[in-house]
Design a protein around this motif. Structure first.
Motif, short mmCIF file in Angstrom:
data_model
loop_
_atom_site.label_atom_id
_atom_site.label_comp_id
_atom_site.label_asym_id
_atom_site.label_seq_id
_atom_site.Cartn_x
_atom_site.Cartn_y
_atom_site.Cartn_z
N TYR B 188 30.29 29.86 -39.03
CA TYR B 188 29.46 30.78 -38.24
C TYR B 188 28.53 31.41 -39.45
O TYR B 188 27.24 31.76 -39.16
CB TYR B 188 30.42 32.04 -37.72
CG TYR B 188 29.73 33.28 -37.33
CD1 TYR B 188 28.86 33.09 -36.09
CD2 TYR B 188 29.52 34.41 -37.96
CE1 TYR B 188 28.12 34.34 -35.62
CE2 TYR B 188 28.97 35.43 -37.55
CZ TYR B 188 28.20 35.33 -36.42
OH TYR B 188 27.38 36.50 -35.85
N ARG B 238 25.54 36.90 -30.02
CA ARG B 238 25.88 35.92 -29.00
C ARG B 238 26.43 34.72 -29.55
O ARG B 238 27.39 34.29 -28.83
CB ARG B 238 24.47 35.77 -28.24
CG ARG B 238 24.56 34.86 -27.14
CD ARG B 238 23.34 34.80 -26.27
NE ARG B 238 22.85 36.07 -26.02
CZ ARG B 238 21.74 36.72 -26.45
NH1 ARG B 238 20.85 35.86 -27.30
NH2 ARG B 238 21.30 37.87 -26.17
N GLU B 239 25.86 34.48 -30.64
CA GLU B 239 26.29 33.10 -31.27
C GLU B 239 27.81 33.41 -31.52
O GLU B 239 28.56 32.52 -31.49
CB GLU B 239 25.70 32.98 -32.66
CG GLU B 239 26.03 31.51 -33.33
CD GLU B 239 25.47 31.39 -34.48
OE1 GLU B 239 24.38 32.14 -34.68
OE2 GLU B 239 25.86 30.58 -35.28
N GLU B 242 29.75 32.94 -28.19
CA GLU B 242 29.91 31.42 -27.86
C GLU B 242 30.79 30.64 -28.77
O GLU B 242 31.55 29.95 -28.19
CB GLU B 242 28.42 30.80 -28.09
CG GLU B 242 27.53 31.07 -27.03
CD GLU B 242 25.97 31.01 -27.36
OE1 GLU B 242 25.70 30.66 -28.42
OE2 GLU B 242 25.18 31.41 -26.53
N ASP B 247 31.81 38.71 -27.65
CA ASP B 247 30.35 38.63 -27.64
C ASP B 247 30.16 39.97 -28.01
O ASP B 247 30.37 41.06 -27.60
CB ASP B 247 29.91 38.37 -26.23
CG ASP B 247 28.28 38.40 -26.42
OD1 ASP B 247 27.86 37.31 -25.72
OD2 ASP B 247 27.78 39.44 -26.67
N SER B 249 26.56 40.57 -28.73
CA SER B 249 25.20 40.62 -28.74
C SER B 249 24.52 41.97 -28.01
O SER B 249 23.51 42.31 -28.39
CB SER B 249 24.79 39.46 -27.55
OG SER B 249 25.16 39.89 -26.40
#
Ligand SMILES: Cc1ncc(C[n+]2csc(CCOP(=O)(O)OP(=O)(O)O)c2C)c(N)n1
Ligand SMILES: [Mg+2]
Lengths: 297, 385
Positions: B188, B238-239, B242, B247, B249
């Motif tokens: 990440y 968001r990443e 995912e 989340d 985001s």
């Protein structure tokens, strides 16, 4: 004086004509070379050398605040170590940044033993903000916050002995120097850089604007400080004084009377009592460091 | 992997996963467990970082600034008096665009001296240019550190960031936390590559002084960067979702707000209590919801406006007070709702560790329903009357 400058600190700065701090900066970089990171404190040097978007520094240079150059330098040294980089780190500060407001960060950095050189250009007051006294201001100097007046003879206290304080931190190399002796300053910078651990240099930097003399006399005034014993050039290695510049001493008046900051000791009338006290400071220095050259008759 | 961990230790492990190269911190309750844990990791070679044991918080952040300028990813943690001592350096870090990440274990500011929680410390730095994230629980406190580095170091942002979480209430509490593995963290958050650094092969000057001809443009650009960070947060959040299922985001979280008459707005751990109180009130037929701000800087103006557009009253719980006016969150929520008719009432609550229970939340909602607000809730009347 020090031969051809390598010009790492040159064009574009706005220092006064005859500024000792600017001469010191050039000599320091001549000694240190291009693989050097400079960490400046707020003060004249920083302000006159980096008016955005211009800079007089041709080496990597950073300024953060008035009182944190030693701490910023600590972080840089740690980062370079982690990255395996070999640049030298020199923190530069005026006497206000060094003796007064930055002494916490300075003490912390020396106690932790970071490998860097701290150089104080000592013009004996806060010049950038208009000549206020600092812990480095000598006894009886008139400044804007220690003005001579009807009931004052100027600054009430002698200069703080900062080199000794830093030597007491276990600094391997502590030295004083003067812009009046640039080759000596250059050698000391080289030595400080070559010495592992935190090293301290305190450079006497006569300030024509703040002390009140003509800019072309900077070197003369600097020499007189040494020749009267009011400034002593010495080196300390591992806490012991190892080298001292010896002189045939002159009376302190010859130094004092050249400067507006001591004018009140001569006019409206000669203040012999106060001048005697300043002479006593010089005499103590002479005794402590053994600076007197005994002339054979 | 789920682990039962103290908040401070969860944060310390996240920080370790972020691979800071230089750490400089000074101990202060209730931040100590984090920096002790990191010192232990360094001492046992579990974390390959330079750990600078500075003599003050002022030097801690100054050292971080220097190390960041030299090109390292850096970390610090503090709270309360320590953060206040850093004030000058905080403005400097943001102004010099150093992506320092710092945990703020929220604590009250003296006087009187208090080691207990409120959010006065970080809120007081709201004008400094640091991003400010507030965690509700230890999971979020741990996760937000990855997000903070990712956002702070983004080339479009380049700003320092606070990850704030409530002292003791979170820092000293054990909760189950789903910890990332080092491999997950690395996938990440890539290694840090600075945009510029102090480097003798390419010398530049950092921290020049700006005349009136230049100063304002710098401030404008920092302001633009703080505002623009919202977009980067959305992407990075968001990443994270995912990749790991959580989340982040959205700069805000809405809880049972859709059909709510009354909305509570709050930040941090108090939101857990608020959610429980809302569930109870809902059973009693009271349509109450919560808008939790996860990001206070950038301030989620748009999100606040759209989330609160349908409600009849807004009750803001402020764990801080801008003395002489109101709580900072209420002031900004009001600003976000400017031009709308909905009343925004402010409740100064939980200062200096004063306990908040579900009944306090109910009381606030009742007062808000009667239009009574802009007051300190939970005062001992016998001491102030
Ligand atoms: C925290 C803080 N206090 C005060 C100042 C104002 N200030 C800027 S430079 C300076 C004096 C600098 O004196 P010195 O370190 O001796 O350097 P010089 O200007 O004499 O070269 C002062 C008081 C400041 N910038 N920051
Ligand atoms: Mg000075």
């Amino acid at each position: 004086m020090t031969g051809e400058s390598c010009g790492l600190f040159e064009y574009g700065h706005r220092a006064c004509g005859g500024c000792a701090a600017a001469m010191a900066a050039r000599t320091i970089l001549d000694a240190a070379g291009k693989d050097t990171i400079i960490v400046s404190a707020t003060g004249c040097m920083e302000v006159f050398s980096t008016p955005y978007p211009e800079t007089a520094w041709k080496v990597p240079w950073i300024h953060s605040l008035f009182e944190n150059n030693s701490a910023v330098a600590s972080g840089i040294v740690a980062s370079l170590k982690k990255q395996g980089r070999k640049e030298k780190v020199i923190a530069l500060g005026g006497d206000g940044a060094t003796f007064d407001i930055g002494i916490l960060c300075l003490s912390g950095a020396f106690e932790r033993g970071h490998d860097f050189v701290y150089i104080c250009y000592d013009n004996e007051a806060y010049m950038n903000t208009g000549i206020q006294r600092s812990g480095a201001t000598p006894y009886d100097a008139s400044t804007t916050t220690s003005p001579a007046g009807k009931c004052s003879t100027g600054n009430r206290r002698p200069k703080k002995d900062l080199p000794m304080i830093l030597a007491a931190h276990g600094a391997p190399y502590v030295a004083t120097a003067s812009v009046a002796y640039l080759p000596d300053l250059k050698k000391k910078v080289e030595k400080a850089i070559a010495t592992e651990g935190p090293c301290y240099l305190q450079v006497h930097a006569p300030c024509c604007t703040g002390w009140g003399f003509e800019g072309e006399k900077t070197m003369t005034i600097g020499k007189l400080a040494i020749e009267t014993g009011l400034w002593v050039n010495y080196e300390m290695e591992d806490g012991k004084v190892t080298r001292v510049k010896k002189v045939v001493r002159k009376p302190v008046e010859v130094y004092l009377k050249e400067q507006r900051r001591f004018r009140h000791l001569f006019k409206p009338k000669l203040n012999e009592t106060e001048i005697a006290k300043i002479q006593a400071v010089a005499d103590r220095n002479a005794e402590r460091f053994g600076i007197d050259i005994k002339l054979k008759k | 992997m789920m682990e039962f961990m103290e908040g401070s230790h969860a944060v310390a492990h996240s920080v370790k996963h972020c691979r800071p190269e230089v750490i400089a911190a000074y101990p202060i309750t209730p931040q100590t467990h984090i920096v002790e844990a990191l010192a232990e990791m360094v001492a046992n070679c579990h974390l390959d970082a330079e750990y600078i044991t500075v003599e003050s918080e002022f030097s801690a952040l100054s050292a971080c600034l220097g190390a960041s300028a030299a090109g390292s990813r850096v970390y610090s943690a503090t709270t309360s008096q320590g953060l206040a001592l850093m004030f000058e350096v905080c403005f400097n870090c943001a102004g010099m665009r150093m992506p320092v990440v710092m945990s703020i274990v929220n604590r009250a500011l003296g006087a009187p001296l208090s080691i207990w929680n409120d959010q006065q410390d970080s809120i007081s730095l709201r004008d400094s240019g640091w991003l400010q994230f507030y965690a509700e629980d230890n999971q979020e406190a741990a996760d937000l550190h990855y997000l903070a580095y990712k956002v702070a170091e983004d080339r479009n942002v380049l700003l320092p960031a606070f990850v704030c979480f409530d002292g003791f209430i979170l820092s000293h509490t054990y909760e189950p936390v789903d910890m990332l593995t080092q491999e997950q963290a690395d996938s990440y958050l890539p290694r840090y590559t600075p945009v510029q650094r102090l480097d003798s092969t390419d010398p530049i000057s950092f921290g020049l002084f700006a005349s009136p001809d230049y100063y304002m443009e710098f401030r404008y650009q920092i302001d633009q960067a703080v505002k623009g960070a919202a977009k980067t947060i959305a992407m990075a959040g968001r990443e994270f979702g995912e990749m790991f299922g959580r989340d982040y985001s959205n700069l805000v979280e809405s809880y049972r707000l859709d059909d709510a008459d009354c909305a509570i707005v709050a930040m941090g751990s108090i939101c857990g209590t608020v959610k429980d109180a809302i569930d109870e009130m809902r059973k009693d037929g009271k349509k109450v919801g919560l808008l939790r701000l996860r990001s206070f800087r950038p301030f989620p103006n748009k999100e606040v406006r759209s989330a609160l557009s349908g409600v009849n009253c807004v009750a803001v719980l402020d764990k801080n007070i801008s003395l002489g006016t109101k709580g900072a969150v209420a002031l900004e929520v009001r600003d976000a709702l400017y031009g709308q008719q909905v009343p925004v009432l402010d409740y100064i609550i939980a200062l200096g560790g004063r306990d908040v229970r579900k009944k306090d939340i109910r009381a606030v909602v009742d007062m808000a329903g009667q239009g009574k607000g802009d007051l300190f809730h939970g005062l001992r009347q016998e001491l102030v009357s």
